[in-house]
Design a protein around this motif. Structure first.
Motif, PDB file in Angstrom:
ATOM      1  N   LYS A 121       7.614   2.149   4.098  1.00  0.00           N
ATOM      2  CA  LYS A 121       6.533   3.132   4.132  1.00  0.00           C
ATOM      3  C   LYS A 121       7.014   4.427   4.788  1.00  0.00           C
ATOM      4  O   LYS A 121       6.780   5.523   4.272  1.00  0.00           O
ATOM      5  N   LEU A 122       7.695   4.278   5.935  1.00  0.00           N
ATOM      6  CA  LEU A 122       8.221   5.460   6.614  1.00  0.00           C
ATOM      7  C   LEU A 122       9.273   6.166   5.764  1.00  0.00           C
ATOM      8  O   LEU A 122       9.332   7.399   5.735  1.00  0.00           O
ATOM      9  N   LYS A 124       9.381   6.238   2.499  1.00  0.00           N
ATOM     10  CA  LYS A 124       8.661   6.967   1.451  1.00  0.00           C
ATOM     11  C   LYS A 124       8.067   8.258   2.012  1.00  0.00           C
ATOM     12  O   LYS A 124       8.131   9.306   1.360  1.00  0.00           O
ATOM     13  N   GLN A 125       7.492   8.153   3.225  1.00  0.00           N
ATOM     14  CA  GLN A 125       6.946   9.350   3.849  1.00  0.00           C
ATOM     15  C   GLN A 125       8.044  10.373   4.102  1.00  0.00           C
ATOM     16  O   GLN A 125       7.860  11.572   3.856  1.00  0.00           O
ATOM     17  N   THR A 128       8.948  12.006   0.835  1.00  0.00           N
ATOM     18  CA  THR A 128       8.005  13.052   0.423  1.00  0.00           C
ATOM     19  C   THR A 128       8.161  14.288   1.303  1.00  0.00           C
ATOM     20  O   THR A 128       8.109  15.417   0.803  1.00  0.00           O
ATOM     21  N   GLU A 129       8.376  14.066   2.609  1.00  0.00           N
ATOM     22  CA  GLU A 129       8.606  15.199   3.501  1.00  0.00           C
ATOM     23  C   GLU A 129       9.880  15.942   3.103  1.00  0.00           C
ATOM     24  O   GLU A 129       9.925  17.180   3.133  1.00  0.00           O
TER      25      GLU A 129
END
Length: 188
Positions: A121-122, A124-125, A128-129
């Motif tokens: 999850k991190l 993926k974040q 995106t960042e």
């Protein structure tokens, strides 16, 4: 009335058995204290033990021919059964320990999976960042290029302004005041 005692047959039997026991013990003591009796009993014991050994061998031979289990066969089977039960219990304990360790490892795996999910999850974040940052960087580069163009244009305009100022100064220097006829202008 208090002088009358009741008759207890067990008390008489008890006294009789004590006397009888004493007489038998004395008789046994006399016989066992006799060396001839001891020699005779030793011989009898040896004969009896040979007879029992021979009887056991014949019994086992007959049982083997008739295919019947003997006392030693039953004893061996009982010992083997006990050993098998002990081994089964030991295996059950090992299986329980393995089940406990598997449960513990599955819980650890579940926690690792949860941590992995959080990491994914991190990630993926962060991805995106990173994409946003790349886009912003590209936009910044475009803005920088536009600023460079504007700077270049401003420099051209400044150069043009300077040239214009020079031309203006030159024009003003070259301008000579035209003579104004003062009389002619007043006569009209």
């Amino acid at each position: 009335m208090s002088d009358n005692k009741t008759y207890d047959p067990f008390e008489t039997l008890h006294k009789f058995s004590l006397l009888w026991e004493k007489q038998i013990n004395d008789f046994i003591y006399l016989w066992t204290n006799n060396s001839e009796f001891i020699k005779f009993s030793n011989i009898g014991t040896e004969i009896q033990s040979r007879y029992i050994d021979t009887f056991k061998k014949n019994h086992e031979a007959l049982a083997g021919v008739l295919n019947l289990p003997t006392k030693s066969d039953v004893t061996n089977v009982a010992n083997l059964t006990i050993q098998a039960e002990e081994k089964v219990e030991a295996l059950e304990e090992q299986i329980w320990e393995l089940q406990d360790s598997v449960k513990a490892q599955s819980k650890e795996i579940e926690s690792v999976v949860e941590v992995s999910k959080e990491i994914i999850k991190l990630t993926k974040q962060l991805k995106t960042e990173l994409m946003k940052t790349k886009k912003e960087l590209a936009d910044t580069k475009d803005l920088h290029a536009e600023l460079q163009e504007m700077k270049f244009e401003l420099m051209k305009l400044n150069n043009f302004k300077e040239e214009f100022e020079l031309l203006k100064d030159l024009i003003e220097k070259d301008k000579t005041p035209e003579p104004v006829l003062s009389s002619a202008s007043s006569a009209k």
